[in-house]
Design an enzyme around this catalytic site. Structure first.
Site, short mmCIF file in Angstrom:
data_model
loop_
_atom_site.label_atom_id
_atom_site.label_comp_id
_atom_site.label_asym_id
_atom_site.label_seq_id
_atom_site.Cartn_x
_atom_site.Cartn_y
_atom_site.Cartn_z
N GLY A 16 0.83 -1.19 0.00
CA GLY A 16 0.00 0.00 0.00
C GLY A 16 0.86 1.24 0.00
N GLY A 18 0.51 5.94 0.21
CA GLY A 18 -0.24 7.18 0.12
C GLY A 18 0.68 8.31 -0.25
N GLY A 19 0.21 9.53 -0.09
CA GLY A 19 1.03 10.67 -0.46
C GLY A 19 2.23 10.86 0.44
N MET A 20 2.15 10.39 1.69
CA MET A 20 3.20 10.64 2.66
C MET A 20 4.08 9.42 2.91
SD MET A 20 2.80 12.21 6.51
CE MET A 20 2.09 10.74 7.24
N ALA A 21 3.53 8.21 2.80
CA ALA A 21 4.27 7.02 3.22
C ALA A 21 3.93 5.83 2.31
CB ALA A 21 3.96 6.68 4.68
N VAL A 23 3.66 1.43 2.54
CA VAL A 23 3.48 0.34 3.50
C VAL A 23 3.97 -0.96 2.88
CG1 VAL A 23 1.85 -0.90 4.98
CG2 VAL A 23 1.48 1.51 4.49
N ASP A 132 -9.28 11.59 9.62
CA ASP A 132 -9.18 11.07 8.24
C ASP A 132 -9.93 9.75 8.13
OD1 ASP A 132 -8.47 11.14 5.58
OD2 ASP A 132 -6.46 10.35 5.89
#
Length: 672
Positions: A16, A18-21, A23, A132
């Protein structure tokens, strides 16, 4: 490409991002368990604000312990890379479930929402606001247990819970955040309740309440627009369940539920009492949230001005006119700013493209496909790493394919350099099922189809145990190789020969020819000639046994004294050998000249276990026969017992001598 963080967490694959991290699925090599590792993207490693937000997530969730919240196990930094180690949930997100199955049933919606409420209530009780809440951050286990994750923008409830003044955008996902988040205001428990209402709306209808061409347009709709009632989209929704959604989505926070406990109470009774009146928010709430200065009717304004001219001094009329023009000017400035903003946003808007899936393609084919979709070669980053796919094949891409992305976004493709060589483990002595699990498990990752099994006879391994592997233990292998496991189907078998009635020498020879060994030899007086095998134990002639099995023998030592054979001239019959492999029996004793009153005595001699080491044992006796006789000459590797027949005259003592590897270890006197 396998990486290890903190000399403990071995990264396996990206699951996975996202914009920041990003996984990854990983193995905790210390505790031997699967975990999820969330790593801050490299481009943000110098951004102190994002690093602090990353730490905030760990600090927030570390305070929580609830079955519906993903656990945090560890936080660390390696070579400047920040990471959080979390519980690994092997299941889809709620967003995946909605995409796959569309609107969910009311009962399934209630079950999922109840678990989300419990998780958020636990967080709120510890003064943590999620901020969120969305289906992407709600995981489902194989047993349909909800796990709420991604507290990356969660903050403690304090007097300063508004968004940071220096943030370039409002935190949270625009389709799910509350009106107060959209205008950068205070966020509290009511904000999570609003987001929960959006999630319920999407679960029940398969659609979002608000959508638009840009994040700004969606945010404005949260502030001022009404949405289509869920039951207009899906008539199967009970009115009681729609009421919960409607109350959660009230734009004014004060008219929503007070807390998650109230939501949970209504959920608990929603399916039992479905037919209830429709929820209607207070009339003041239905008005638009954004206040616009009113423009008065011109005739009314003139009348007012006329009255003011008659009744008020000139100075007062002048002040009111000035205020009116200031108001008009402010309205014009606001309109001009909004118009300029929308024009600028339309000019800056980046179009979307459909990103193709290139996993499994050759590197050159993948680049061609991405360029054909609208990307430039400068936007395509290539990285190489080990994988189970052949060399030159794309085994992963970021972002993943078959989705819309901004045209200017960078796409990374990971090209395989082939499987990574590893040391073949030693599986000898393991059960087949255990060995297969070892190879196919997370430590090695061999595909089941790459494991072949051969069966072979073995005297050293029991049936079902692994004898060896090909390639051999310790050699370098890759997970795309075929591994052949050789498994024992038991020891080779043979038949016990008919040796009863044979001489000890002949019996020993027959046992050896059949792959057997002689075990304990016990002497017993009998009418049979000395050295004749009287019986065997514990098997019978013709029985199938494993090769190298030991057969115990009972051997005749000749007639007992006084048995009617005193006139016999029997001779000493040495049948053993001194080469360490056979047995000698001194049973052939001349008993014709024994002194009157001689007694026969039986003595048991035990040689104890010597740690499974091999030893040459020699047992001799001296008794009334006046002869030094060898009773046993044998190689042993375990505790063994032997029976010695002695003839003792009155007032005399016999002696038994036991020698091991040429050294006398015991002397046993035998008295009358």
């Amino acid at each position: 490409m396998t990486r290890r963080l903190g000399n403990r967490y071995e990264l396996q694959e990206q699951i996975g991002g996202g914009g920041m991290a990003v996984v990854y699925r990983a193995v905790d090599t210390l505790l031997d368990r699967i975990v999820a590792v969330k790593m801050l993207r490299p481009q943000f490693e110098g951004d102190e604000e994002l690093i602090e937000r990353f730490r905030q997530e760990a600090q927030s969730v570390a305070k929580l312990a609830h079955p519906n919240i993903v656990n945090i196990y560890d936080v660390g930094i390696t070579d400047g890379e920040y990471y959080i180690v979390m519980e690994y949930v092997d299941g889809p997100t709620l967003k995946d479930l909605i995409r796959e199955r569309g609107p969910l049933s009311p009962s399934e919606t209630v079950n999922i929402t109840q678990q989300i409420c419990k998780a958020l209530e636990h967080a709120h009780s510890h003064h943590i606001i999620h901020r969120d809440v969305k289906p992407h951050n709600i995981l489902l286990t194989k047993s349909n247990q909800v796990k709420v994750t991604d507290f990356g923008i969660a903050r403690a409830i304090t007097g300063n819970t508004v968004t940071y003044h220096n943030e370039k955008s409002v935190m949270g996902s625009v389709h799910y955040f509350s009106p107060e988040q959209a205008r950068g205001g205070t966020t509290d428990i009511k904000s999570d309740i609003y987001s929960l209402g959006v999630v319920m709306y999407e679960v029940l209808t398969g659609r979002l309440p608000f959508s638009g061409d840009s994040a700004v347009s969606v945010a404005l709709k949260h502030l001022r627009d009404n949405f289509t009632d869920p039951r207009h989209i899906n008539p199967d929704i009970p009115q009681s369940l729609e009421n919960i959604v409607l109350r959660c989505l009230v734009k004014a926070p004060e008219y929503r539920y007070r807390d998650m406990n109230e939501v949970l109470q209504d959920l608990n009774g929603a399916l039992q009492n479905p037919d209830v009146p429709k929820f209607q928010p207070p009339s003041s709430v239905t008005e638009q949230t954004i206040a616009v200065p009113a423009v008065q009717d011109e005739q009314y304004r003139r009348q007012q001005d006329g009255q003011q001219e008659e009744n008020a001094p000139a100075k007062k009329r002048s002040i009111w006119k000035t205020l009116m023009w200031i108001t008009v000017a402010v309205v014009m400035v606001v309109v001009a700013v909004l118009a300029a903003y929308y024009i600028l946003m339309s000019l800056l808007k980046v179009p979307n493209i459909n990103l193709p899936n290139v996993v499994g393609d050759k590197q050159s084919q993948a680049v061609t496909k991405l360029v054909g979709a609208g990307l430039t070669k400068s936007q395509i980053t290539e990285q190489q790493g080990h994988s189970s796919k052949p060399k030159g094949i794309v085994y992963q891409q970021d972002p993943s394919g078959n989705q819309e992305i901004k045209k200017g976004r960078t796409v990374t493709i990971y090209v395989s350099t082939g499987a990574q060589p590893i040391n073949m483990p030693d599986l000898s002595g393991m059960e087949l099922s255990q060995g297969e699990s070892w190879l196919t498990g997370p430590n090695y990752g061999f595909p089941k189809k790459n494991i072949k099994v051969q069966k072979a006879l073995s005297s050293n391994f029991q049936q079902g145990q692994i004898i060896s592997t090909n390639p051999a233990a310790g050699s370098k292998v890759t997970t795309n190789q075929t591994i052949t496991i050789k498994v024992s189907k038991g020891a080779p078998q043979t038949t016990v020969p008919a040796i009863v009635g044979k001489s000890i020498d002949k019996a020993t020879q027959m046992l050896k020819q059949n792959g057997l060994t002689e075990g304990t030899i016990t002497q017993q007086s009998s009418s049979q000639p000395s050295g004749t095998v009287l019986s065997i134990d514990p098997y019978k002639a013709g029985q199938k046994v494993d090769k190298n099995t030991s057969i115990d023998l009972v051997v005749s030592s000749g007639p007992a004294p006084g048995s009617g054979n005193n006139n016999s001239t029997g001779s000493s019959n040495s049948t053993g050998s001194s080469n360490g492999g056979g047995s000698s029996s001194g049973g052939g004793t001349s008993t014709g000249n024994l002194p009157p009153g001689t007694k026969q005595k039986t003595v048991d001699v035990t040689i104890h276990d010597n740690n499974n080491q091999t030893h040459q044992v020699l047992i001799t006796k001296t008794d009334a026969t006046g002869q030094d006789q060898t009773v046993v000459s044998k190689v042993i590797n375990k505790t063994s017992s032997f029976t010695v027949q002695m003839y003792i005259a009155p007032n005399t003592t016999g002696t038994i001598h036991v020698t091991e590897d040429g050294k006398e270890i015991k002397t046993i006197p035998v008295s009358y």
